[in-house]
Write a protein that holds these residues in place. Structure first.
Motif, PDB file in Angstrom:
ATOM      1  N   ASN A   1       9.656  -8.356  -8.334  1.00  0.00           N
ATOM      2  CA  ASN A   1       8.845  -8.781  -7.200  1.00  0.00           C
ATOM      3  C   ASN A   1       7.416  -8.271  -7.368  1.00  0.00           C
ATOM      4  O   ASN A   1       7.164  -7.077  -7.288  1.00  0.00           O
ATOM      5  CB  ASN A   1       9.480  -8.225  -5.924  1.00  0.00           C
ATOM      6  CG  ASN A   1       8.755  -8.639  -4.679  1.00  0.00           C
ATOM      7  OD1 ASN A   1       7.678  -9.208  -4.730  1.00  0.00           O
ATOM      8  ND2 ASN A   1       9.351  -8.344  -3.549  1.00  0.00           N
TER       9      ASN A   1
ATOM     10  N   ASN B   1       5.898  -4.942  -1.293  1.00  0.00           N
ATOM     11  CA  ASN B   1       5.929  -3.507  -1.594  1.00  0.00           C
ATOM     12  C   ASN B   1       7.284  -2.864  -1.366  1.00  0.00           C
ATOM     13  O   ASN B   1       7.391  -1.648  -1.365  1.00  0.00           O
ATOM     14  CB  ASN B   1       4.880  -2.775  -0.753  1.00  0.00           C
ATOM     15  CG  ASN B   1       3.478  -3.089  -1.218  1.00  0.00           C
ATOM     16  OD1 ASN B   1       3.276  -3.403  -2.383  1.00  0.00           O
ATOM     17  ND2 ASN B   1       2.525  -3.017  -0.317  1.00  0.00           N
TER      18      ASN B   1
ATOM     19  N   LYS C   1      10.481  -4.194  -6.475  1.00  0.00           N
ATOM     20  CA  LYS C   1       9.017  -4.179  -6.521  1.00  0.00           C
ATOM     21  C   LYS C   1       8.576  -3.701  -7.894  1.00  0.00           C
ATOM     22  O   LYS C   1       9.193  -2.813  -8.492  1.00  0.00           O
ATOM     23  CB  LYS C   1       8.438  -3.311  -5.411  1.00  0.00           C
ATOM     24  CG  LYS C   1       8.796  -1.857  -5.529  1.00  0.00           C
ATOM     25  CD  LYS C   1       8.245  -1.047  -4.375  1.00  0.00           C
ATOM     26  CE  LYS C   1       8.767   0.378  -4.491  1.00  0.00           C
ATOM     27  NZ  LYS C   1       8.327   1.226  -3.433  1.00  0.00           N
TER      28      LYS C   1
END
Length: 91
Positions: A17, A21, A37
């Motif tokens: 990703n 976040n 993330k």
């Protein structure tokens, strides 16, 4: 090889990703989908974590989809774990 997927009792998917976040995990029936993330400073730890999750899951088939470096990582992991490998190449 694709027909073998129908016989699995469970599947796991992991996405890198770049936009959010937070890590997330979603489960539906026999499928677990994880989003990790990823930033320049955590590349090694993310890849180490993904490798460990794949190793623990002990898959028969590893499938990578996306950019060529994602395919290379999936191919490398599949060789280490003696799994079959599928790469969905983007144009």
């Amino acid at each position: 090889m694709i027909s073998e997927i129908a016989y699995f009792s469970s599947l796991i998917g992991t996405a890198l990703n770049y936009y959010n976040n937070t890590d997330s995990t979603t489960k539906a029936n026999n499928v677990t989908f994880k989003s990790k993330k990823i930033f320049i400073y955590n590349l090694f730890s993310v890849y180490t974590s993904i490798y460990q999750e794949i190793k623990d899951f002990d898959p028969n088939i590893i499938m990578s989809s996306g950019d060529s470096y994602i395919g290379a990582i999936g191919c490398y992991i599949s060789k280490i774990l003696s799994s079959k490998f599928i790469f969905d190449v983007y144009d």
